[in-house]
Each structure stands twice: as C-alpha cells, then as structure tokens.
Design a protein around this motif. Structure first.
Motif, mmCIF file in Angstrom:
data_model
loop_
_atom_site.group_PDB
_atom_site.id
_atom_site.type_symbol
_atom_site.label_atom_id
_atom_site.label_comp_id
_atom_site.label_asym_id
_atom_site.label_seq_id
_atom_site.Cartn_x
_atom_site.Cartn_y
_atom_site.Cartn_z
ATOM 1 N N VAL A 265 17.006 45.435 38.838
ATOM 2 C CA VAL A 265 16.708 45.622 37.421
ATOM 3 C C VAL A 265 16.697 44.255 36.747
ATOM 4 C CG1 VAL A 265 17.530 46.552 35.228
ATOM 5 C CG2 VAL A 265 17.613 47.959 37.282
ATOM 6 N N THR B 297 16.024 54.233 28.218
ATOM 7 C CA THR B 297 17.259 54.854 27.797
ATOM 8 C C THR B 297 16.988 55.586 26.484
ATOM 9 O OG1 THR B 297 19.631 54.514 27.397
ATOM 10 C CG2 THR B 297 18.125 52.901 26.444
ATOM 11 N N TRP C 204 12.136 47.487 36.515
ATOM 12 C CA TRP C 204 12.755 47.624 37.829
ATOM 13 C C TRP C 204 11.824 47.003 38.868
ATOM 14 C CZ3 TRP C 204 10.641 49.993 42.077
ATOM 15 C CH2 TRP C 204 9.646 50.952 41.875
ATOM 16 N N VAL D 217 12.575 57.817 34.274
ATOM 17 C CA VAL D 217 13.654 57.086 34.900
ATOM 18 C C VAL D 217 14.516 56.536 33.788
ATOM 19 C CG1 VAL D 217 14.234 55.023 36.202
ATOM 20 C CG2 VAL D 217 12.380 56.467 36.952
ATOM 21 N N LEU E 69 17.439 58.524 37.291
ATOM 22 C CA LEU E 69 17.690 57.374 38.150
ATOM 23 C C LEU E 69 18.835 57.621 39.120
ATOM 24 C CD1 LEU E 69 16.982 54.446 38.844
ATOM 25 C CD2 LEU E 69 18.637 53.740 37.129
ATOM 26 N N VAL F 93 12.190 51.022 32.995
ATOM 27 C CA VAL F 93 13.260 52.016 32.862
ATOM 28 C C VAL F 93 13.560 52.223 31.390
ATOM 29 C CG1 VAL F 93 14.328 51.627 35.099
ATOM 30 C CG2 VAL F 93 14.981 50.194 33.179
ATOM 31 N N PHE G 92 18.059 54.451 32.628
ATOM 32 C CA PHE G 92 19.078 53.531 33.086
ATOM 33 C C PHE G 92 19.992 53.197 31.921
ATOM 34 C CE2 PHE G 92 20.820 50.472 35.879
ATOM 35 C CZ PHE G 92 21.219 49.413 35.078
ATOM 36 N N SER H 95 7.386 56.429 38.906
ATOM 37 C CA SER H 95 8.723 56.192 38.402
ATOM 38 C C SER H 95 9.791 56.335 39.479
ATOM 39 C CB SER H 95 8.965 57.157 37.227
ATOM 40 O OG SER H 95 9.969 56.689 36.391
ATOM 41 N N ALA H 96 10.679 57.336 39.346
ATOM 42 C CA ALA H 96 11.772 57.505 40.307
ATOM 43 C C ALA H 96 11.259 57.723 41.718
ATOM 44 C CB ALA H 96 12.664 58.670 39.889
ATOM 45 N N THR I 290 12.059 51.605 26.206
ATOM 46 C CA THR I 290 12.121 50.849 27.449
ATOM 47 C C THR I 290 13.120 49.712 27.299
ATOM 48 O OG1 THR I 290 9.819 51.360 27.972
ATOM 49 C CG2 THR I 290 10.782 49.462 29.071
#
Length: 497
Positions: free
Chosen positions: A294, A356, A373, A43, A274, A354, A45, A326-327, A369
């Motif tokens: 979030v 990136t 969420w 996931v 996501l 989440v 974000f 996760s998702a 991380t």
C-alpha cells in the motif's frame, strides 16, 4: 492435508494485528478475521491515521469547523449569499450536502462518493446478507455508468448483462452525469418489480432495451464442484464478510471428495472486502511472502505479508477476465507473483486503489480513495489490469449483444437483432442457414424447431418468452463450452504431475 473447518475471531486494534492471522491445524488453514468496515464490492483499507470529519448543522450557518481558515471564506460567502438572496427559501442541509458533493465530484475519482443519509442507508443495506435488486456491480466511468460485473445467478446475469455494458437510462431516466450511488438508487427496487434499462454494449451500433425483474440477491459468494480427475473448481463471485469462511468450508467438502488440484475462478468478480482478500491469498501464499503493498499520498509504502503456517502446496490455477476487479486482482497478483500460480483467461479490469468510508452524525457518508495498492513486485495495475500467463478468450458467441424481448422478430424482418438471433440459434443447434440479418423461411423454420423443442408456442416469431429462452440457452452453452476453464484444467494437470 486437511482443511480445518473452524474460523477463529480476534479483535483488531493495534499495528501488528492489521494482517490476518492464519494458523495451521494438522494441515491446511485456520483463519482469524479482521473487523474492517464492511464495504461490499469495494476494497476497503482502514488506517489509524485517517482524520475524521465533523460537520454540525446549525439553524443559520455551517458549524465552526475550520471557520478561521481563509480558504473557507469563499464557501461561507456563497452559502450566505444563497441563503439570504435566493428568490426562494433554501434548505441549509441541502446546500451543505451539495457543497460536500461538489468537493468530492471535483476529484474526478469514480471510487470517491458522498452519500446522503438515504443513499447511505441503501449503501449499508448492500453489505447485509441479501438485498433486492438486479445483482450487478457498477461504477462511474467517463460520465457514464458502466457494469463491472453481474453477480452469478442474478437477474442481471440471466438478462445477459456483461462487464463494460453502459447503462444509458433506467425507466426512461438518463444516467448521464450521475454517480454510481445515484444510479444504484434508481436501479434497485422491491423484489418482483420490473426495471427497464437501456444498454449500450461496446462494439455495437445501437442501444438495446433490457427488462429485468428485480429479485432478492443473496450474498452467497463461493460455489464449488468437482470437475473430474481429482480437480475441483471453486468460483468466488465477490469478497463479502463471510467469503473466507465459505471458502474453507467448501475446500473441506471438496477434499473429502478427492480434490488434488484446484481451479480458482475469479472471473466477473468485482471485488469486496480487503480482509477477505488477505485471508484467501494467505491460503495459497507461503508464510512471510508479500501479498500486496500500500502506497500513501506521500509515497510511503507498507508491505502486507502472508501469515500462513499451513500447507500451501495445493496445485492451483486462477481464472481471470475483464470483470475481475479490485480485491480479486489483489488475490490474483498475490498468488501469481508470490507463489508462482499461473493466471488463465483475459486481462483483468484494473482497479489499483483502496477506499475507506466516514459516517457523519446525520447518517450521511463520505467514501473516498485513500491509497494505491501495488502487486508484490511493486506494480500498479490501475487502468492496466493483470495480464494472464495463458491468454484465452471465450467463443465469439459469448460476446453477442442482448435482444430486446419486447421486439418482434418475424418473417421478412431485417435488422441486427435478427442477425444476433440467427447466430444464437446456430450456436444452440438450430441452424437458420444464414447470419446476415434477413429473417427468411429457413430462419422461421429454425425458430419453430427451437420453440417446439422448448415447449413454447411454435409461431415462428422471436419475442417475449422465446427471446428470453433463446438467450438463456446461449448462456448455458457458454458455460458448457468454457474454453478458459478447459485451458485452466489443462495447465493444472501439468502442475499436478
């Protein structure tokens, strides 16, 4: 009610466009996609406030990023000490990569990872339309590499790999202490090549060797079918870049076939993008209702709500299990808490963070991380999972361990593998008369009958092709006697009245 086939696209660059725009067109849904970083099986974000990292590699030392900060003095001192004093010449980039990797490892977070340019290339390949491998999502857990979920129809699934299986080694190389990226690099390989895994399944005494032939793993993520009485079953195996588009097309097709109720199967779905989770949740959650929240490091919470302007009255039940992560947990909790959709099956995996990713100029990549969420009701399900409204387990034989096809099980053999084989034989209709692990005459006769029925050499020995066919037939038996799906259909019929 009509499912609209077209999916529009829009650019995302401002705050108000962080959520998926879903518009009605005489009925169900038309969707507009986000343009998020495509991270398959994570996931992801994105936030405009993320600070980018910059590292430059000079000839002699680390670039001046943060050079005036006191906390870096020890790092520079260690770098210079090794560069000038180590008994062999050192590679500057290798030292720097090691330092970054050490920082990430110190977080103790299995979802944060530093990837070299080679590992990063493999990572980006995984978000393409297909890749070569065994088809299983893995994660690092307590210094072990654990399977989150095999992909539907993949070599991993056909070989009998299951969620929570620990991969001890790959082709004789121990994975102890490796991160998931390093493990993936060993497990993946060219289509048609064999990889030998040593697997430890929870609750079993000894590890078992599993040989898997790598194949091309297509990222087809939606599978739909009518199962009778106006009920459709749609399985989503992961959330990749085209999943919401695939789902809308599938719903269109099923509606033409008379769909009046839907079972959404998210079992063994390890997660994904996501934006796709938002799109799909919004298909079934009324406009304005919370999909998820979030929470950043400072405790600030932001809500994400459904923009659905279509018809969300389709009777729905969602299937989950320990491989739903996760998702898929975002979708499940969104429809459950904001639309009253019941969950059937087993407790989900429990991934409530989440991530990136940041690419560096040399091709390496930092995945980390960035937030938690929360479910619409504000629950953090990390390491806890979602509990189904209707707990249902699969038959006991669905949890049997694998049998190494290289092992020879024959008359007078005594082992746990023989016991497993005896239970498998009985489950598919060839009762050996005992399940205690002793390979006697009756067991041999059952094996011969099984082999004849499958047009295999009837030698009464379980090995090679006989082993693989036995496990494949058991997998088919599990699918035919899917107690969780049966319960979901039962619940759905009540909702359709």
């Amino acid at each position: 009610m009509k499912v609209v086939k077209a999916l529009d696209e829009q650019k995302v660059g401002q705050e108000k466009q962080e959520q998926t725009n879903l518009e009605n067109k005489s009925g169900f849904i038309r969707m507009k996609k986000f343009q998020f970083i495509m991270l398959l099986f994570l996931v992801v974000f994105l936030s405009a406030g993320i600070t980018t990292f910059a590292l430059a590699f000079g000839n002699d030392k680390v670039a001046t990023v943060g050079a005036d900060r006191a906390e870096f003095s020890k790092l520079y001192s260690a770098f210079d000490t090794l560069k000038n004093g180590y008994y062999q010449k050192v590679d500057d980039k290798k030292l720097i990569n090691g330092a970054i990797n050490g920082m990430v490892q110190s977080l103790g977070d299995p979802y944060s990872d530093y990837m070299s340019n080679t590992e990063s290339k493999s990572f980006h390949n995984s978000i393409s339309s297909s890749f070569d491998g065994i088809g299983a999502e893995i994660q690092e857990k307590d210094t072990h590499i654990v399977i989150v979920s095999p992909i539907k129809g993949s070599p991993a699934e056909k070989a009998g790999l299951k969620p929570n299986d620990v991969i001890v080694s790959v082709d004789g190389k121990s994975l102890q202490g490796m991160n998931s990226t390093q493990a993936v690099a060993l497990i993946r390989g060219k289509k048609g090549t064999k990889v030998n895994l040593i697997i430890q399944r929870p609750g079993t005494e000894a590890p078992v060797k599993v040989s898997v032939i790598r194949d091309q793993i297509p990222i087809n993520t939606v599978y739909g079918e009518m199962v009778g009485d106006g009920i459709a079953k749609v399985q989503i195996t992961s959330f990749s870049s085209n999943t919401s588009k695939e789902l809308v097309k599938t719903l269109n097709d099923l509606q033409k076939q008379g769909m009046k109720g839907l079972v959404l199967d998210l079992r063994q779905n390890p997660g994904g993008l996501l934006d796709q989770a938002i799109n799909i949740s919004s298909l079934f959650v009324p406009k304005g209702k919370v999909l998820f929240k979030v929470e950043d490091r400072n405790g600030k919470i932001k809500e994400y709500t459904s923009q659905n302007k279509g018809n969300d009255t389709m009777p729905l039940v969602v299937l989950i299990d320990s491989g739903s992560a996760s998702a898929s947990e975002i979708v499940s909790s969104a429809v459950n808490e904001s639309a009253g959709v019941p969950l059937v099956g087993e407790k989900s995996f429990g991934k409530g963070t989440v991530q990136t990713a940041q690419d560096f100029s040399d091709g390496s990549n930092l995945k980390f991380t960035m937030a938690k969420w929360l479910t619409p009701n504000g629950n953090w399900i990390h390491k806890k999972g979602l509990k189904p409204d209707y707990p249902v387990s699969l038959p006991d034989y669905a949890n049997l361990t694998m049998i190494d096809p290289d092992k020879e099980l024959k008359l007078s053999t005594v082992s746990t593998d023989v016991k497993t084989a005896q239970i498998m034989l009985k489950s598919i209709g060839f009762d050996p008369g005992r399940e205690d692990g002793f390979f006697d005459d009756k067991t041999q006769n059952a094996v011969i009958a099984f082999q004849k029925a499958q047009s295999l050499p009837a030698d009464g020995v379980i090995k090679g092709e006989s082993t693989l066919k036995l496990m494949d037939l058991l997998r088919q038996k599990i699918q035919q006697n899917d107690t969780q799906l049966q319960k979901a259909i039962e619940v759905l019929k009540e909702r359709m009245k």
